[in-house]
Design a protein around this motif. Structure first.
Motif, short mmCIF file in Angstrom:
data_model
loop_
_atom_site.label_atom_id
_atom_site.label_comp_id
_atom_site.label_asym_id
_atom_site.label_seq_id
_atom_site.Cartn_x
_atom_site.Cartn_y
_atom_site.Cartn_z
N UNK A 144 18.25 63.08 43.88
CA UNK A 144 17.14 63.75 43.18
C UNK A 144 17.50 64.17 41.77
N UNK A 145 16.52 64.05 40.89
CA UNK A 145 16.67 64.58 39.53
C UNK A 145 15.42 65.39 39.25
N UNK A 146 15.62 66.62 38.78
CA UNK A 146 14.50 67.48 38.42
C UNK A 146 14.58 67.71 36.92
N UNK A 176 9.46 75.61 32.74
CA UNK A 176 10.52 74.85 32.08
C UNK A 176 10.28 73.37 32.35
N UNK A 177 9.55 72.72 31.46
CA UNK A 177 9.18 71.32 31.69
C UNK A 177 9.75 70.43 30.61
N UNK A 178 9.97 69.17 30.97
CA UNK A 178 10.34 68.17 29.97
C UNK A 178 9.04 67.54 29.48
N UNK A 179 8.85 67.44 28.17
CA UNK A 179 7.60 66.82 27.73
C UNK A 179 7.73 65.30 27.75
N UNK A 180 6.59 64.64 27.78
CA UNK A 180 6.57 63.19 28.00
C UNK A 180 7.19 62.42 26.84
N UNK A 181 7.08 62.95 25.63
CA UNK A 181 7.68 62.26 24.49
C UNK A 181 9.21 62.24 24.64
N UNK A 182 9.78 63.38 25.01
CA UNK A 182 11.25 63.41 25.20
C UNK A 182 11.65 62.47 26.34
N UNK A 183 10.87 62.46 27.40
CA UNK A 183 11.19 61.57 28.53
C UNK A 183 11.13 60.11 28.08
N UNK A 184 10.11 59.76 27.29
CA UNK A 184 9.97 58.38 26.83
C UNK A 184 11.16 57.99 25.94
N UNK A 216 -2.30 59.94 26.17
CA UNK A 216 -2.91 61.26 26.26
C UNK A 216 -2.24 62.25 27.20
N UNK A 217 -1.31 61.76 28.05
CA UNK A 217 -0.61 62.72 28.91
C UNK A 217 0.72 63.07 28.26
N UNK A 218 0.81 64.28 27.70
CA UNK A 218 1.98 64.61 26.88
C UNK A 218 2.98 65.52 27.59
N UNK A 219 2.60 66.04 28.75
CA UNK A 219 3.55 66.78 29.59
C UNK A 219 3.51 66.16 30.97
N UNK A 220 4.67 65.92 31.55
CA UNK A 220 4.72 65.32 32.89
C UNK A 220 4.26 63.87 32.86
N UNK A 221 3.74 63.40 33.98
CA UNK A 221 3.20 62.03 34.02
C UNK A 221 4.27 60.98 34.24
N UNK A 241 15.69 69.11 25.97
CA UNK A 241 15.39 68.60 27.32
C UNK A 241 16.63 68.84 28.19
N UNK A 242 16.40 68.86 29.51
CA UNK A 242 17.52 69.06 30.43
C UNK A 242 17.13 68.65 31.83
N UNK A 243 18.07 68.70 32.76
CA UNK A 243 17.73 68.40 34.16
C UNK A 243 18.81 68.92 35.11
N UNK A 244 18.44 68.91 36.39
CA UNK A 244 19.39 69.18 37.48
C UNK A 244 19.40 67.95 38.36
N UNK A 245 20.56 67.55 38.85
CA UNK A 245 20.60 66.51 39.88
C UNK A 245 21.25 67.09 41.15
#
Ligand SMILES: *Cc1c(COP(=O)(O)O)cnc(C)c1O
Length: 365
Positions: free
Chosen positions: A53-55, A227-235, A30-35, A194-198
């Motif tokens: 760090x990774x953001x 600008x967030x990564x959603x949980x499905x992409x993270x998974x 049920x948590x689809x953004x962040x988490x 999706x993307x990130x900064x380290x």
């Protein structure tokens, strides 16, 4: 025979059950953004990139803009970057309110020519954005020296260079920040954006996080974005991270094999990969005679290729006000007319690769 440029579906089939399960778990949780998934992703990606760090964020373009803003770069500032890259490497400089200053490239690698950078540094220059194009890193020792001598920031656009290295140094280890994209075709790709900064800098980490999160929701004066990564992409990325090094090794073998198969084809120059460079072959660009006709011939024979890129950045209409001239970027101009990226992806079979090479040989005979 049909040989695609890349086959995202073929890769999915090799990890289908794990991916499907990972997506299902997110939906059921049920948590689809962040988490947890996003948190895990940040931890794993930082570990693998040997950085503190990774953001995570929504894409690689936001990552560049956020990196520039986190360093306080804006109106009146100049930022140096390469004449040959994806649009985002330079458009984000404009988006931040600063002015992009372009430098010509090295013909043998397609990367920014580090010998030409110093001439472009003025008292307005604030940062350099080297782009690790094709999966090959720019000489970061040269860049570090320039930044130290002139007190400049450095943001590495590493959208094409996950887990690449230069003399064992990875993106972000010799700079302020490195930005990544997980666009589906990249060596580590999500099934969406999706993307990130380290970074190793704690303050920059806080700053970047605030910028991805509405600038801390108005709690300070900062202007941020969402600008967030959603949980499905993270998974999905968490599953893929288990395999990505293997995939990169497979791409290296394919590149080696192209190098060997193309020896003796005089009209083709294969990419020069210096041995101290941990090239990850996001793409395999050759320089060739009669590029457009060759591309057409390959299409007619079922072989897909791409051009990275069919423009040079300084001459794009977007940068018209800067009055850049073609004659100031002769190498990028030549490269853009000669280079062609051949099919390369981990699942590319030897017989497909043989076919690509035989079509090229047929064309020149
Ligand atoms: C893909 C790419 C980007 C942009 O990433 P997105 O995730 O598509 O926004 C930026 N720079 C380079 C060099 C890229 O290849």
């Amino acid at each position: 025979m049909e040989v695609p440029f890349i086959d995202i579906g073929a890769q999915y089939k090799t990890i289908k059950s794990e991916i499907d399960q990972a997506i299902q778990q997110v939906l059921e949780g049920g948590q689809v953004i962040g988490g947890e998934e996003v948190h895990d992703f940040e931890k794993k990606f930082a570990e693998k990139s040997q950085v503190k760090h990774c953001i995570s964020m929504a894409n690689g373009t936001d990552a560049l803009w956020i990196a520039l803003k986190a360093l306080g770069i804006g109106k009146g500032d100049e930022v140096i970057t390469t004449a040959l890259s994806w649009i985002s490497s330079a458009s984000t400089i404009l988006q931040a309110g600063a002015t992009p200053v372009f430098v010509d490239i090295d013909i043998s690698t397609g990367l920014i020519d580090t010998d030409l950078i110093e001439d472009k540094i003025t008292n307005k220059t604030k940062a350099i954005i080297p782009v690790h194009l094709h999966g090959q890193m720019v000489d970061m020792i040269d860049i570090r020296n320039l930044c130290d001598r002139h007190k400049l920031y450095c943001i590495e656009d590493s959208a094409q260079a996950h887990f690449a290295s230069f003399r064992d140094v990875m993106p972000s280890q010799m700079s302020d920040m490195a930005t990544f994209s997980f666009y589906p075709t990249k060596n580590l790709g999500a099934y969406g954006d999706a993307g990130c900064i380290v970074t190793n800098d704690y303050k920059l980490e806080k700053q970047c996080r605030a910028l991805t999160n509405y600038g801390n929701r108005g709690e300070d004066k900062q202007l941020g974005i969402n600008s967030r990564m959603d949980s499905i992409q993270a998974a999905i990325l968490n599953v893929k991270m288990k395999y990505v090094e293997g995939w990169i090794e497979q791409k290296r073998s394919i590149a080696d094999r192209y190098d060997r198969l193309l020896i003796g084809v005089q009209e083709i120059t294969t990419p020069s990969a210096k041995t101290e460079i941990g090239h990850t072959y996001y793409t395999y660009p050759v320089r060739c005679k009669n590029r457009n006709k060759l591309k057409e011939h390959l299409i007619q024979h079922g072989v897909q290729t791409t051009i990275h890129y069919s423009w040079i950045l300084p001459l794009l209409p977007l940068f018209k006000d800067l009055n850049n001239k073609e004659e100031d970027f002769p190498v990028a101009y030549r490269y853009q007319n000669e280079s062609l990226c051949l099919p390369i992806f981990p699942e590319l079979a030897e017989h497909q690769q043989d076919y690509v090479v035989s079509c090229i040989k047929d064309f020149y005979n």
